[in-house]
Design an enzyme around this catalytic site. Structure first.
Site, PDB file in Angstrom:
ATOM      1  N   GLN A 143      -9.842  -3.989  -3.397  1.00  0.00           N
ATOM      2  CA  GLN A 143     -11.141  -3.539  -2.892  1.00  0.00           C
ATOM      3  C   GLN A 143     -12.226  -3.806  -3.928  1.00  0.00           C
ATOM      4  O   GLN A 143     -13.323  -4.287  -3.607  1.00  0.00           O
ATOM      5  CB  GLN A 143     -11.077  -2.022  -2.600  1.00  0.00           C
ATOM      6  CG  GLN A 143     -12.409  -1.417  -2.204  1.00  0.00           C
ATOM      7  CD  GLN A 143     -12.863  -1.868  -0.827  1.00  0.00           C
ATOM      8  OE1 GLN A 143     -12.099  -1.799   0.124  1.00  0.00           O
ATOM      9  NE2 GLN A 143     -14.099  -2.322  -0.716  1.00  0.00           N
ATOM     10  N   ARG A 178     -13.817  -8.661   1.607  1.00  0.00           N
ATOM     11  CA  ARG A 178     -12.392  -8.416   1.375  1.00  0.00           C
ATOM     12  C   ARG A 178     -11.614  -9.707   1.636  1.00  0.00           C
ATOM     13  O   ARG A 178     -10.687 -10.046   0.909  1.00  0.00           O
ATOM     14  CB  ARG A 178     -11.861  -7.305   2.298  1.00  0.00           C
ATOM     15  CG  ARG A 178     -12.362  -5.906   2.001  1.00  0.00           C
ATOM     16  CD  ARG A 178     -11.926  -5.406   0.638  1.00  0.00           C
ATOM     17  NE  ARG A 178     -10.483  -5.389   0.462  1.00  0.00           N
ATOM     18  CZ  ARG A 178      -9.683  -4.404   0.868  1.00  0.00           C
ATOM     19  NH1 ARG A 178     -10.174  -3.339   1.457  1.00  0.00           N
ATOM     20  NH2 ARG A 178      -8.360  -4.459   0.654  1.00  0.00           N
ATOM     21  N   ARG A 201       0.892  -1.177   0.000  1.00  0.00           N
ATOM     22  CA  ARG A 201       0.000   0.000   0.000  1.00  0.00           C
ATOM     23  C   ARG A 201       0.920   1.215   0.000  1.00  0.00           C
ATOM     24  O   ARG A 201       1.702   1.396   0.938  1.00  0.00           O
ATOM     25  CB  ARG A 201      -0.908  -0.006   1.223  1.00  0.00           C
ATOM     26  CG  ARG A 201      -1.617   1.305   1.432  1.00  0.00           C
ATOM     27  CD  ARG A 201      -2.736   1.232   2.429  1.00  0.00           C
ATOM     28  NE  ARG A 201      -3.872   0.513   1.877  1.00  0.00           N
ATOM     29  CZ  ARG A 201      -5.089   0.522   2.426  1.00  0.00           C
ATOM     30  NH1 ARG A 201      -5.311   1.215   3.527  1.00  0.00           N
ATOM     31  NH2 ARG A 201      -6.073  -0.154   1.886  1.00  0.00           N
ATOM     32  N   ASP A 217     -17.177   7.426  -1.495  1.00  0.00           N
ATOM     33  CA  ASP A 217     -15.982   7.192  -0.687  1.00  0.00           C
ATOM     34  C   ASP A 217     -15.651   8.509   0.018  1.00  0.00           C
ATOM     35  O   ASP A 217     -16.232   9.563  -0.296  1.00  0.00           O
ATOM     36  CB  ASP A 217     -14.825   6.719  -1.590  1.00  0.00           C
ATOM     37  CG  ASP A 217     -13.591   6.298  -0.810  1.00  0.00           C
ATOM     38  OD1 ASP A 217     -13.700   6.068   0.422  1.00  0.00           O
ATOM     39  OD2 ASP A 217     -12.501   6.203  -1.411  1.00  0.00           O
ATOM     40  N   HIS A 227      -7.364   0.986  -6.359  1.00  0.00           N
ATOM     41  CA  HIS A 227      -7.532   0.053  -5.222  1.00  0.00           C
ATOM     42  C   HIS A 227      -8.175  -1.237  -5.763  1.00  0.00           C
ATOM     43  O   HIS A 227      -9.319  -1.551  -5.448  1.00  0.00           O
ATOM     44  CB  HIS A 227      -8.406   0.717  -4.161  1.00  0.00           C
ATOM     45  CG  HIS A 227      -8.336   0.073  -2.805  1.00  0.00           C
ATOM     46  ND1 HIS A 227      -7.559  -1.028  -2.516  1.00  0.00           N
ATOM     47  CD2 HIS A 227      -8.973   0.388  -1.626  1.00  0.00           C
ATOM     48  CE1 HIS A 227      -7.716  -1.356  -1.244  1.00  0.00           C
ATOM     49  NE2 HIS A 227      -8.563  -0.522  -0.691  1.00  0.00           N
TER      50      HIS A 227
HETATM   51  N1   CP Z   1     -11.191  -0.284   2.370  1.00  0.00           N
HETATM   52  C1   CP Z   1      -9.932  -0.379   2.831  1.00  0.00           C
HETATM   53  O1   CP Z   1      -9.001  -0.610   2.065  1.00  0.00           O
HETATM   54  O2   CP Z   1      -9.815  -0.248   4.156  1.00  0.00           O
HETATM   55  P1   CP Z   1      -8.450  -0.118   4.977  1.00  0.00           P
HETATM   56  O3   CP Z   1      -7.848   1.227   4.636  1.00  0.00           O
HETATM   57  O4   CP Z   1      -8.867  -0.214   6.404  1.00  0.00           O
HETATM   58  O5   CP Z   1      -7.533  -1.219   4.568  1.00  0.00           O
HETATM   59  N1  NVA Z   2      -9.905   6.686  -1.083  1.00  0.00           N
HETATM   60  C1  NVA Z   2      -9.502   6.217   0.222  1.00  0.00           C
HETATM   61  C2  NVA Z   2      -9.725   4.752   0.329  1.00  0.00           C
HETATM   62  C3  NVA Z   2      -9.365   4.160   1.659  1.00  0.00           C
HETATM   63  C4  NVA Z   2      -9.532   2.663   1.696  1.00  0.00           C
HETATM   64  C5  NVA Z   2      -8.058   6.567   0.468  1.00  0.00           C
HETATM   65  O1  NVA Z   2      -7.252   6.397  -0.433  1.00  0.00           O
HETATM   66  O2  NVA Z   2      -7.747   7.043   1.565  1.00  0.00           O
END
Ligand code: CP
Ligand code: NVA
Length: 312
Positions: free
Chosen positions: A141, A296, A111, A229, A138
């Site tokens: 997700q 997930r 990440r 989101d 993502h």
């Molecule tokens: N939706 C998601 O990726 O959540 P986290 O940031 O908690 O991993």
């Molecule tokens: N768009 C958000 C998603 C978190 C899972 C971010 O990148 O913070």
């Protein structure tokens, strides 16, 4: 490794058939877990002896826990690494990190911020690399989201989905999914926060059915699913006007009532009640966010199996 290294960097990387097979496996693995303790290893232990390194440059709850539990259930092991505690955080190159980790582990999940880092890691790793969120996308997700949408609404091809809010990294992966699974995606966002030229060029080349508007009411009318989101993604530059700009895109009951009566509400979480969505909607009967979050685990297992299992 006997097979070619299979990264999972973007939904757009694979064709519909491959992605559907991953979703089918996610469904099968979900079903097979019913009645079994969460820590029980699956009888065929498809990732026995394998180690996954999970590198986090941003916080995570769902991704971290779902990948960790997924590896345990598949018989493998994990290492959770924060880049701040790695030499990566002190300037060691991504390329060197990729080569070093490839000498120790069988897969790397990351990440991070820029998509360039992910690409560089994948270019230099000799083991599969999985995108666990970048500023651009993502994809893991969205595999869970597709599993959820399919479970609740059936065949993805005939569906209409509306996104209301910042067309961010998660929205980009929804665009990729629309291109691959054939549903119509209507994006409502203020002009400054609409999808980039880059992603829209991809959508056009993939024949994706995408429309973009600045009017949330136009987007949500008659849809099967409304998605949103957070207004502020991790790593976003501070924008003091953001809340004013995005307030009209808040998913409230008024907006939900313009969708089909059986429409569902989705959100990758974490959510900010009173900002991108009201408590009434996210905690109401149309919301599937907790089933989506649980998926997930199942979707990640299917992605891990696809990338790392020897017999895949
Ligand atoms: N939706 C998601 O990726 O959540 P986290 O940031 O908690 O991993
Ligand atoms: N768009 C958000 C998603 C978190 C899972 C971010 O990148 O913070």
């Amino acid at each position: 490794m006997s097979k070619q290294v299979r990264h999972f960097l973007e939904v757009s990387q694979y064709d519909t058939e491959t992605l559907t097979k991953i979703l089918d496996n996610a469904d099968a693995m979900k079903k097979a877990r019913i009645g079994h303790p969460r820590g029980e290893v699956e009888p065929d232990a498809p990732l026995a002896g394998k180690v996954l390194a999970m590198v986090f440059e941003k916080p995570s709850t769902r991704t971290r826990v779902s990948f960790d539990v997924a590896m345990r259930q598949m018989g493998g092991q994990t290492l959770v690494l924060s880049s701040a505690e790695m030499q990566l955080g002190r300037g060691e190159t991504v390329a060197d990190t990729a080569k070093i980790l490839s000498g120790f582990v069988d897969g790397i999940m990351i990440r991070t911020f820029g998509d360039d880092k992910l690409q560089e890691l994948a270019a230099h790793a000799t083991v599969p690399v999985i995108n666990a969120l970048t500023d651009f996308s993502h994809p893991c997700q969205i595999m869970a989201d597709m599993q959820t949408l399919r479970e609740v609404k059936g065949d993805l091809g005939g569906l209409v989905v509306a996104w209301s809010g910042d067309a961010n990294n998660v929205a980009n992966s929804w665009i990729h999914a629309a291109g691959r699974f054939g549903f119509e995606l209507r994006i409502a966002a203020p002009e400054e926060l609409q999808p980039s030229r880059q992603i829209m060029d991809w959508a056009n080349s993939a024949g994706a059915k995408i429309t973009v508007t600045d009017k949330p009411e136009d987007a949500v009318t008659g849809v099967d699913c409304v998605v949103t989101d957070t207004w502020e993604s991790m790593g976003d530059e501070p924008n003091h006007n953001l809340h004013n700009m995005l307030q009209p895109y808040q998913v409230d009951q008024r907006l939900m009532d313009m969708a089909r009566p059986d429409a569902i509400f989705m959100h990758c979480l974490p959510a900010h009640r009173g900002e991108e969505v009201t408590a009434q909607v996210i905690d109401g009967p149309q919301s599937v966010v907790f089933a989506e979050a649980e998926n997930r685990l199942h979707a990640q297992k299917a992605v891990l199996g696809f990338c790392m299992a020897d017999d895949e």
